[in-house]
Design a protein around this motif. Sequence first.
Motif, PDB file in Angstrom:
ATOM      1  N   ALA B  24       3.167  -0.113  -0.540  1.00 31.51           N
ATOM      2  CA  ALA B  24       1.985  -0.163  -1.525  1.00 31.51           C
ATOM      3  C   ALA B  24       0.603   0.398  -1.272  1.00 31.51           C
ATOM      4  O   ALA B  24       0.011   0.801  -1.972  1.00 31.51           O
ATOM      5  CB  ALA B  24       1.862  -1.937  -1.560  1.00 31.51           C
ATOM      6  N   VAL B  25       0.575   0.654   0.159  1.00 29.40           N
ATOM      7  CA  VAL B  25      -0.931   1.028   0.710  1.00 29.40           C
ATOM      8  C   VAL B  25      -0.794   2.464   0.571  1.00 29.40           C
ATOM      9  O   VAL B  25      -0.099   3.111   1.350  1.00 29.40           O
ATOM     10  CB  VAL B  25      -1.307   0.398   1.857  1.00 29.40           C
ATOM     11  CG1 VAL B  25      -2.722   0.960   2.478  1.00 29.40           C
ATOM     12  CG2 VAL B  25      -1.506  -1.059   2.167  1.00 29.40           C
ATOM     13  N   PRO B  26      -1.833   3.214  -0.021  1.00 26.02           N
ATOM     14  CA  PRO B  26      -1.732   4.586  -0.320  1.00 26.02           C
ATOM     15  C   PRO B  26      -1.890   5.239   1.060  1.00 26.02           C
ATOM     16  O   PRO B  26      -2.547   4.807   2.124  1.00 26.02           O
ATOM     17  CB  PRO B  26      -3.080   5.192  -1.156  1.00 26.02           C
ATOM     18  CG  PRO B  26      -3.196   3.907  -1.711  1.00 26.02           C
ATOM     19  CD  PRO B  26      -2.908   2.450  -0.974  1.00 26.02           C
ATOM     20  N   PHE B  29      -5.237   5.773   3.119  1.00 23.48           N
ATOM     21  CA  PHE B  29      -6.037   4.805   3.485  1.00 23.48           C
ATOM     22  C   PHE B  29      -6.035   4.978   5.092  1.00 23.48           C
ATOM     23  O   PHE B  29      -5.468   5.072   5.929  1.00 23.48           O
ATOM     24  CB  PHE B  29      -5.528   3.357   3.217  1.00 23.48           C
ATOM     25  CG  PHE B  29      -6.106   2.590   2.242  1.00 23.48           C
ATOM     26  CD1 PHE B  29      -7.165   1.878   3.011  1.00 23.48           C
ATOM     27  CD2 PHE B  29      -6.392   2.491   1.107  1.00 23.48           C
ATOM     28  CE1 PHE B  29      -8.328   1.151   2.299  1.00 23.48           C
ATOM     29  CE2 PHE B  29      -7.031   1.762   0.359  1.00 23.48           C
ATOM     30  CZ  PHE B  29      -8.061   0.986   0.953  1.00 23.48           C
ATOM     31  N   ASP B  42      -9.451   5.037   0.773  1.00 23.91           N
ATOM     32  CA  ASP B  42      -8.357   6.011   0.658  1.00 23.91           C
ATOM     33  C   ASP B  42      -8.892   7.295   0.420  1.00 23.91           C
ATOM     34  O   ASP B  42      -9.687   7.557  -0.805  1.00 23.91           O
ATOM     35  CB  ASP B  42      -7.581   5.428  -0.528  1.00 23.91           C
ATOM     36  CG  ASP B  42      -6.528   6.522  -1.092  1.00 23.91           C
ATOM     37  OD1 ASP B  42      -6.443   7.381  -0.371  1.00 23.91           O
ATOM     38  OD2 ASP B  42      -5.834   6.143  -2.028  1.00 23.91           O
TER      39      ASP B  42
END
Lengths: 262, 155
Positions: B24-26, B29, B42
């Motif tokens: 889920a976290v780019p 980041f 990000d």
Amino acid sequence: MITRREFLKTSLAGAAGAAISLAAIEMVDPGKVLAAAVQPEKNARWAFLIDSTKCVGCGLCVKACKLENGLPFEANISPTWVERYILTNGGELFADSPKAGRDGYTSKRVDLGMGKYQVVDKSDTKKAFFVPKLCNHCENPPCVQVCPVGATYRTPDGVVLVDKSWCIGCGYCIMACPYGARFIDPRTRTAGKCTFCYHRITKGLKTACVQACPFGARQFGNLNDPNDPVAKTIMTQRVVVLKDEYGTKPQAYYLGLSKEVR
Amino acid sequence: MHVLRPLLVVIALVAIVLAIRIFAVPVGFGVYDGGYIYGWYDQSSEEAAKSVEVKYQGREYCQGCHTEQSSKVSSSLHANIQCENCHGPAIKHPSEPPKLTIDTSRDLCLRCHADLPASLSGRSAIKGIDPDNHNPGVNCASCHNPHSPAPGAAK
């Protein structure tokens, strides 16, 4: 039990190790570090300069900003705005910024809000002037500190931006900004703000508002470029910033500001 | 056993959350310039900010095609005013839009020429008129030349 021989061995090894790491520090050439800092294109620090005595309140900057950044023109939000201040001979202060000054100031009626207006006669004014405002792109931006998800940040060249794809639209940053520079962008329902026209300045263009201003009231420059006229003015002239006492270190500097400006 | 089972459930939950986080976290980041307080973001969103389309092209852009207007404006009292302030952003004109707007409204001129109390502003150096008394209802451009206004008198 530690023998004397072992003790000497380890302490020598330790000293040698420390020497190596010290050598690594010294290998960084101060000249090179300086050279990197004065490479203005690669290492920009953007700053804004506003000469409020030159502003005539035409609002063309606000129009240009909203159109350049594709914001809904009729929505009552704007990354930049122009305020009008009128101080009467009696010491009464009137200030307004209808529609952020988008359509310019074409009437003597000061908009007091709630459908009330005040007409100030020319002969009754002690001071009357306009002040352009925008996000100050603070060095210590409180709006960035409060963001719970890391959707807003300061770039290495000193511009405070919002990551639209990550913002949750909670509005904390709008509360935190002492300058009222943020708003909710109705297109994405995320926080919106002035980007110093990041898409323009990174291509070597001026921001839309600076280009639109016919009177040079708005100027833009790079503090890391010693030959930049705007940087020179900021370094050598009597400039002030808004709400200095908040410790936000704004990067929008003002010439000719009056104490009535809030 | 009574202790171990809930413990396993908790460990599994934590593992699932961590696994989801990875997706889920780019990837961009991280903590950049400015440290955790100001630089946790990000990095790819910088590119997003750079990719906005440039719409205002500046007056140099018009010169080649609208030579007549450009030379007129540049030697006039309106020399400092960008064409696009009056005609709107060029974007990709003339391919898109093929024509820029011609705004003949009085409001355009009144932005600068309405007489206002503005003692400490550059406004006081511009000739002002009272919009309610200076030929109300007639467009300014029918008497004044917007590209090269004659000092003092009409065109």
